[in-house]
Design a protein around this motif. Structure first.
Motif, short mmCIF file in Angstrom:
data_model
loop_
_atom_site.label_atom_id
_atom_site.label_comp_id
_atom_site.label_asym_id
_atom_site.label_seq_id
_atom_site.Cartn_x
_atom_site.Cartn_y
_atom_site.Cartn_z
N VAL A 116 0.86 -1.18 0.00
CA VAL A 116 0.00 0.00 0.00
C VAL A 116 0.90 1.23 0.00
CG1 VAL A 116 -1.79 1.27 1.22
CG2 VAL A 116 -1.82 -1.23 1.22
N VAL A 117 0.59 2.18 -0.88
CA VAL A 117 1.40 3.38 -1.02
C VAL A 117 0.67 4.55 -0.36
CG1 VAL A 117 2.56 4.95 -2.61
CG2 VAL A 117 2.34 2.52 -3.18
N LEU A 118 1.23 5.07 0.72
CA LEU A 118 0.68 6.23 1.42
C LEU A 118 1.51 7.47 1.10
CD1 LEU A 118 -0.04 4.66 4.94
CD2 LEU A 118 -1.54 4.76 2.93
N THR A 119 0.96 8.63 1.37
CA THR A 119 1.71 9.86 1.17
C THR A 119 2.64 10.09 2.36
OG1 THR A 119 0.07 11.27 2.25
CG2 THR A 119 -0.26 10.78 -0.09
N ASP A 120 3.57 10.99 2.18
CA ASP A 120 4.51 11.31 3.26
C ASP A 120 3.80 11.91 4.47
OD1 ASP A 120 6.62 10.40 1.71
OD2 ASP A 120 6.94 12.38 0.80
#
Length: 268
Positions: A116-120
């Protein structure tokens, strides 16, 4: 085009030692390529598929960029250039972010990886006593706003999927899904049981496997296949008196029908 570095290309001699060039390239596209050898520019006329021209340029090792292509359909040209940029960008993401996550899963004995790719700026704050009931604890999480923005575009996801297939990975899924970030509220159910409700955000995910036959056994032991014919027949006969003239019709397993003689009383 004929060097050793292109040993997997289509430029190989036939039985006579001859090279057959541009097989499958249409006459209109080949005419554009011949003009390129004469003037150094690919003038793409209206109605010509820029994607096919790009494929021919890749085959003939012709540089395809704005300095060599002249086309009135700027949308198609920019689309092809975006694919090039997306491929280079994803190759960097793959080596720097995704491969380490895959290696971490493989070292744990896993055969697939869900990332899963989350934002910084995303903050994940779970209640350890009441985690989300969706198996998110088995996901790999990457914090990268750049990769998040990359996966927002469907075209970029198509480029990434094609590149992952080239690298030998299987069962690739790339999309957008809801991911729980923090506890929103707690509901009390009758009996004192509590239900935790989480706040979800829509974030990109990538799921893939490095096994050829995921979830399938490579060995079949026919001794473990239980026949349903005889047990069903006994069960029918043991349920009680049968109706007059009724004949039990046992079910025949597919393997029994194909690999063995039919049970008594069944027509061939």
């Amino acid at each position: 085009m004929f060097g050793r570095a292109r040993q997997h290309s289509f430029t190989r001699p036939n039985a006579k030692g001859e090279y057959e060039i541009a097989e499958g390239i249409g006459a209109s596209i080949f005419r554009v390529i011949l003009d390129y050898y004469r003037v150094g520019v690919l003038h793409c006329p209206e109605g010509l598929s820029l994607a096919e021209l790009r494929e021919a340029c890749d085959y003939l090792c012709i540089n395809f960029d704005y300095s060599t292509v002249r086309c009135r359909d700027l949308r198609a040209l920019l689309h092809e250039l975006s694919n090039d940029g997306a491929r280079r960008q994803f190759e960097a993401f793959l080596e720097e972010l995704l491969v380490p996550a895959m290696v971490a899963s493989a070292q744990e004995g896993e055969r697939e990886c869900h990332i899963v790719v989350l934002t910084d700026d995303d903050n994940v704050d779970w209640d350890h006593d009441n985690p989300p009931p969706m198996g998110e604890e088995h996901s790999q999480i990457l914090y990268s706003t750049k990769l998040y923005r990359f996966f927002k575009f469907i075209e970029n996801r198509d480029v990434a999927k094609a590149l992952l297939k080239e690298r030998g990975l299987k069962n690739i899924r790339i999309g957008i899904e809801g991911y729980p970030t923090c506890k929103e509220k707690v509901k009390r159910r009758p009996g004192g049981k509590s239900e935790v409700i989480y706040s979800y955000v829509q974030r990109p995910f990538i799921q893939l496997s490095w096994e050829k036959e995921e979830g399938k056994s490579r060995h079949v032991d026919f001794q473990c296949v239980r026949s349903r014919s005889v047990p069903n027949l006994i069960a029918v006969m043991g349920e009680g008196p049968m109706r007059a003239g009724a004949t039990p019709t046992p079910q025949v397993d597919e393997l029994d029908r194909l690999n063995g003689p039919a049970p008594p009383g069944l027509d061939q």
